[in-house]
Design an enzyme around this catalytic site. Structure first.
Site, PDB file in Angstrom:
ATOM      1  N   ALA A  11       1.957  93.180  36.483  1.00 21.28           N
ATOM      2  CA  ALA A  11       3.078  92.399  36.997  1.00 21.28           C
ATOM      3  C   ALA A  11       4.028  91.952  35.904  1.00 21.28           C
ATOM      4  O   ALA A  11       3.632  91.536  34.861  1.00 21.28           O
ATOM      5  CB  ALA A  11       2.553  91.186  37.741  1.00 21.28           C
ATOM      6  N   ASP A  12       5.294  91.961  36.225  1.00 26.19           N
ATOM      7  CA  ASP A  12       6.360  91.535  35.293  1.00 26.19           C
ATOM      8  C   ASP A  12       7.544  91.226  36.190  1.00 26.19           C
ATOM      9  O   ASP A  12       7.453  91.250  37.115  1.00 26.19           O
ATOM     10  CB  ASP A  12       6.625  92.676  34.327  1.00 26.19           C
ATOM     11  CG  ASP A  12       7.102  92.177  33.014  1.00 26.19           C
ATOM     12  OD1 ASP A  12       7.937  91.290  33.031  1.00 26.19           O
ATOM     13  OD2 ASP A  12       6.649  92.667  32.016  1.00 26.19           O
TER      14      ASP A  12
ATOM     15  N   CYS B  66       0.986  91.119  34.084  1.00 21.99           N
ATOM     16  CA  CYS B  66       2.224  90.445  34.478  1.00 21.99           C
ATOM     17  C   CYS B  66       3.134  90.133  33.294  1.00 21.99           C
ATOM     18  O   CYS B  66       2.650  89.933  32.190  1.00 21.99           O
ATOM     19  CB  CYS B  66       1.903  89.136  35.199  1.00 21.99           C
ATOM     20  SG  CYS B  66       0.629  89.294  36.447  1.00 21.99           S
ATOM     21  N   ASP B  67       4.424  90.057  33.565  1.00 27.34           N
ATOM     22  CA  ASP B  67       5.387  89.579  32.570  1.00 27.34           C
ATOM     23  C   ASP B  67       6.622  89.089  33.289  1.00 27.34           C
ATOM     24  O   ASP B  67       6.833  89.408  34.450  1.00 27.34           O
ATOM     25  CB  ASP B  67       5.741  90.671  31.567  1.00 27.34           C
ATOM     26  CG  ASP B  67       6.269  90.085  30.274  1.00 27.34           C
ATOM     27  OD1 ASP B  67       5.501  89.969  29.307  1.00 27.34           O
ATOM     28  OD2 ASP B  67       7.469  89.743  30.248  1.00 27.34           O
ATOM     29  N   GLN B  68       7.431  88.295  32.603  1.00 21.41           N
ATOM     30  CA  GLN B  68       8.591  87.690  33.248  1.00 21.41           C
ATOM     31  C   GLN B  68       9.611  87.277  32.198  1.00 21.41           C
ATOM     32  O   GLN B  68       9.251  86.947  31.068  1.00 21.41           O
ATOM     33  CB  GLN B  68       8.132  86.456  34.035  1.00 21.41           C
ATOM     34  CG  GLN B  68       9.223  85.782  34.851  1.00 21.41           C
ATOM     35  CD  GLN B  68       8.672  84.554  35.571  1.00 21.41           C
ATOM     36  OE1 GLN B  68       8.234  83.614  34.922  1.00 21.41           O
ATOM     37  NE2 GLN B  68       8.677  84.579  36.884  1.00 21.41           N
TER      38      GLN B  68
END
Length: 231
Positions: A84-85, A111-113
């Protein structure tokens, strides 16, 4: 969903406390792995492309580590990888080793954001000074989170990913609140220093156009959708 009824296991490829909380709320049991990559070495022009590229890199790094650790195992059950991102959709196949072909059913979620403020893409603040600057910029203004979710079925090689964007509008944030957040230090560990669920910041959140779980780093509906698509 009861975790005991799930046809797969999950590995969360993130050290984020918020993502652990969200995944637990979704009814899943999981273990933790983190990706050893240089995120700063991965650059893209658009935030959507950046978060998707980061999700892919994390998925590749963790898959490689799983393959290395389990190359001698012979248990044959399906595996799934989720990365995830926040980025746009992808759907393709990846080459798999013997470990993945023979493994127990498992989902790996990475994940990343990033935060978008004006034309700037913000990752984790590099210092307290930068975190303070970020928060002051949000005061009375707006920002957006862009995060990606990537799900890879390690048994079949099927991979699905999409990005999600949420707009956040703020009331004026008092300087003393900003100072407390900076001194506490938690803003140094999140993209853009943005943590709207924090009790000090929450009263100054005017409107969220999107879902809070996406702002926190793992949109529930999108994650469930991608899991189903690769099963």
């Amino acid at each position: 969903m009861e975790a005991s009824c799930s046809p797969f296991k999950i590995i969360l490829g993130s050290s984020s406390v918020a993502r652990r909380k969200i995944l637990a709320e979704m009814g899943y049991e999981f273990t933790i792995m983190t990706a050893d990559i240089d995120e700063k070495a991965i650059r893209k022009d658009k935030p959507e492309e950046l978060v998707m590229a980061l999700a892919e890199a994390k998925a590749a790094a963790i898959t490689s580590e799983l393959r290395r650790k389990n190359s001698q195992e012979k248990d044959s059950e399906p595996i799934i990888l989720i990365a995830a991102d926040t980025a746009e959709g992808i759907s393709q196949k990846i080459p798999l080793g013997d470990y993945i072909k023979d493994a127990d059913p498992t989902l790996l979620i990475t994940c990343d954001q990033v935060v978008v403020y004006g034309d700037a893409v913000r990752e984790k603040p590099s210092s307290k000074e930068e975190a303070r600057e970020f928060l002051k910029g949000y005061s009375g203004g707006r920002a957006a989170t862009v995060g990606s979710v990537l799900v890879t079925n390690l048994k079949t090689g099927s991979r699905k990913g999409e990005w999600d964007r949420v707009e956040i509008f703020f009331h004026a944030i008092p300087d003393e609140i900003i100072e407390k957040m900076v001194e506490e230090g938690i803003v140094l560990n999140v993209a853009g220093g943005l943590i709207i669920e924090h009790p000090l910041i929450l009263p100054f959140v005017k409107q969220v156009v999107g879902t809070t779980d996406s702002v926190m780093g793992l949109p529930k509906a999108l994650t469930e959708k991608l899991i189903k698509e690769v099963m």
